[in-house]
Design an enzyme around this catalytic site. Structure first.
Site, mmCIF file in Angstrom:
data_model
loop_
_atom_site.group_PDB
_atom_site.id
_atom_site.type_symbol
_atom_site.label_atom_id
_atom_site.label_comp_id
_atom_site.label_asym_id
_atom_site.label_seq_id
_atom_site.Cartn_x
_atom_site.Cartn_y
_atom_site.Cartn_z
ATOM 1 N N ARG A 85 24.565 -32.112 35.275
ATOM 2 C CA ARG A 85 25.163 -33.359 35.734
ATOM 3 C C ARG A 85 24.432 -33.807 36.996
ATOM 4 O O ARG A 85 24.340 -33.058 37.973
ATOM 5 C CB ARG A 85 26.651 -33.159 36.015
ATOM 6 C CG ARG A 85 27.336 -34.412 36.527
ATOM 7 C CD ARG A 85 28.781 -34.161 36.915
ATOM 8 N NE ARG A 85 29.290 -35.308 37.642
ATOM 9 C CZ ARG A 85 30.185 -35.227 38.624
ATOM 10 N NH1 ARG A 85 30.676 -34.059 38.990
ATOM 11 N NH2 ARG A 85 30.587 -36.322 39.229
ATOM 12 N N GLU A 178 35.412 -38.952 41.605
ATOM 13 C CA GLU A 178 36.499 -38.733 42.569
ATOM 14 C C GLU A 178 36.849 -39.977 43.384
ATOM 15 O O GLU A 178 36.668 -40.019 44.604
ATOM 16 C CB GLU A 178 36.145 -37.588 43.514
ATOM 17 C CG GLU A 178 35.944 -36.251 42.825
ATOM 18 C CD GLU A 178 35.728 -35.107 43.812
ATOM 19 O OE1 GLU A 178 35.862 -35.339 45.036
ATOM 20 O OE2 GLU A 178 35.447 -33.986 43.367
ATOM 21 N N ASN A 325 37.717 -32.543 38.161
ATOM 22 C CA ASN A 325 37.123 -31.678 39.178
ATOM 23 C C ASN A 325 38.260 -30.873 39.795
ATOM 24 O O ASN A 325 39.171 -31.453 40.402
ATOM 25 C CB ASN A 325 36.432 -32.489 40.267
ATOM 26 C CG ASN A 325 35.247 -33.293 39.767
ATOM 27 O OD1 ASN A 325 34.899 -33.228 38.590
ATOM 28 N ND2 ASN A 325 34.628 -34.042 40.654
ATOM 29 N N TYR A 327 39.311 -27.488 42.264
ATOM 30 C CA TYR A 327 38.883 -26.462 43.206
ATOM 31 C C TYR A 327 40.032 -25.600 43.722
ATOM 32 O O TYR A 327 39.874 -24.392 43.886
ATOM 33 C CB TYR A 327 38.201 -27.113 44.421
ATOM 34 C CG TYR A 327 36.845 -27.703 44.130
ATOM 35 C CD1 TYR A 327 35.699 -26.932 44.229
ATOM 36 C CD2 TYR A 327 36.708 -29.041 43.759
ATOM 37 C CE1 TYR A 327 34.445 -27.461 43.971
ATOM 38 C CE2 TYR A 327 35.460 -29.588 43.499
ATOM 39 C CZ TYR A 327 34.333 -28.797 43.604
ATOM 40 O OH TYR A 327 33.094 -29.326 43.337
#
Length: 516
Positions: A85, A178, A325, A327
């Protein structure tokens, strides 16, 4: 033995066309900030102010991927990583953001990069916007940032140019990375470009961003970015998708949450509100054409813009996949106190510890990141249940190891903390597929290289490849890179030579350095 069984489980559960990859972003890795006609972006401007970036570091050189991408492709071949990506630097191809002012040298660079990846058997997945808005749009007089609705049209023109120019090579497009992050931190807290926020948040907001309003601007900027996404998807579908045969979507960053007090029902309710304020903020408009009820019920005073009928129709269904995404996670506690800015509108606060003082998970080197693998499975299940079982790609998942940046290179290569993080999260993803029947179609590890981590500069590292910033940007694959190599090779989707395979039992040995 247990590891072999785990890999066998993954191989039998994940779909045969599952995509394994890693990720980068243009501003964080390319460098060459003023080379061959590249224009200035808002992060070039933002980082020029003292005190905004750790030790006043800049991304002027970063990892110098602009000049060294053949070496980085070699690293991917060594590790057998078949998908990468990347993002396009808007101002490298359109220095002023205007499609009537094309920088052919920038276009040539991306054509060369994509050709080199494809020749190596690596599939490029392209993000159109990874936060580097043209600085020409950052005019404080007319607010031509994401606060100006016309920027959505400019983004659509830029996207159209990219589809037309690169679409014969690129089959996977990600419109935005994001939105919540670049709008809230850039227009609410003001510690990211363009540095706008209410004066009460900090003096830097007037110094860099010309002021702001944290109670309204994050919502306005996000609203316009969503419209930009929808316009770009419409353009791709109407003009290019049938002939080019590609897919398009967005990736959304979201933590998961756990109740701060398990005996308090309102804290359990706050979990869903917290996720709706992160993932739902951008997932709901794409799937349903409107904002989450959790937000519309709580954001008062007309501060949350509404989509008109045509925009709602344009947004609804504007995805071929949903991106995630993930985390970290946190505990959330319901306060019941109405807010007048983004930070309080959800009527909850977040904490790394719960009511009994229990830490949700170990701290990474990044202060915002606590390791909580179960949250990965839970957010995947949340997306499946809320959005009628969509195809999901995990476009970022990774960690910074505590103290890694202070270690000499020879010790930093033994990144057991990262290895455990990656493996534990992948196993949670497998459980989501196996037990919850979530349609996860791919996993991209963040990141291929240590890189410029925005306001943290080079002080934290997320890469599976060590970049020695004191020694000619020498690249050395970390143990986590070899672990990821073996994982992918065990599952069959690889690129590069099989002779590079290193057994899992040998992953702490035979480390090799790829010098320029």
């Amino acid at each position: 033995m247990l590891l072999s069984l785990a890999l066998g489980t993954i191989a039998s559960v994940l779909p045969k066309d599952f995509k394994w990859g890693t990720a980068t972003a243009a501003f964080q890795v390319e460098g060459a900030w003023n080379v061959s006609g590249r224009g200035q972006c808002i992060w070039d401007y933002f980082q020029s102010f003292p005190g905004r970036i750790y030790m006043n570091e800049t991304a002027h050189v970063a990892d110098d991927l602009y000049h060294r991408y053949p070496q980085d492709i070699q690293i991917m071949n060594t590790l057998g990583i078949p998908n990468l990506r990347v993002s396009i630097s808007w101002t490298r191809i359109l220095p002023t953001g205007d499609v009537n002012n094309v920088n052919q040298a920038g276009v040539d660079f991306y054509n060369q990069l994509f050709d080199a990846l494809l020749a190596a058997g690596i599939t490029p997945w392209v993000t159109l916007f990874h936060w580097d808005l043209p600085q020409t749009y950052n005019n404080f007089t007319n607010q031509s940032t994401w606060l100006n609705p016309d920027v959505a049209n400019k983004f659509n023109d830029y996207a159209d140019f990219c589809f037309n120019t690169f679409g014969n090579k690129i089959k996977h497009w990600i419109t935005m990375n994001e939105i919540q992050t670049f709008t809230w931190i850039g227009y609410g807290v003001g510690t990211h470009a363009p540095g706008r926020c209410s004066p009460s948040w900090g003096s830097w907001c007037a110094e860099i961003g010309g002021g702001g309003n944290s109670s309204t601007e994050p919502y306005i900027a996000a609203h316009n970015a969503l419209i930009a996404h929808a316009l770009a998807v419409q353009t791709y579908r109407n003009k290019y998708q049938k002939a080019q045969g590609g897919k398009i979507g967005m990736t959304i960053s979201s933590a998961y949450a756990e109740p701060w007090n398990i005996s308090e029902p309102q804290d359990h309710n706050a979990v869903d509100v917290a996720v709706a304020f992160q993932y739902g903020w951008f997932g709901d408009p794409q799937v349903f054409g409107h904002y989450p009820k959790e937000m519309t019920d709580r954001i008062t005073g007309g501060r949350l813009p509404a989509f008109n009928e045509s925009m709602s129709a344009l947004l609804k269904g504007s995805y071929d996949f949903l991106g995630l995404n993930y985390y970290t996670s946190s505990y959330v506690h319901y306060t019941g106190v109405p807010g007048d800015n983004f930070g309080n509108d959800g009527r909850f606060w977040s904490s790394a510890t719960n009511a009994t003082g229990h830490l949700i998970g170990p701290y990474a080197d990044s202060t915002w990141l606590n390791v909580y693998p179960p949250g990965f499975r839970k957010i995947l299940r949340w997306i499946k249940n809320r959005y009628n079982d969509p195809h999901i790609y995990v476009f970022e998942n990774g960690v910074s190891c505590p103290g890694e940046s202070q270690l000499p290179p020879a010790l930093a290569l033994n990144d057991t903390f990262r290895m455990n993080y990656v493996f534990d999260h992948i196993m949670e993803m497998v459980d989501a597929v196996l037990h919850d029947k979530v349609k996860v179609k791919g996993y991209f590890l963040w990141s291929l290289l240590d890189n410029f981590e925005w306001t943290d500069g080079f002080n934290v590292r997320f890469g599976i490849t060590y970049v020695d910033y004191n020694n000619n940007l020498t690249r050395t694959i970390k143990d986590s890179g070899y672990m990821y190599q073996n994982l992918i090779q065990s599952l069959g989707e690889t690129t590069g030579s099989s002779e590079n395979s290193i057994g899992l039992s040998e992953r702490f040995k035979n480390l090799r350095t790829l010098d320029e």
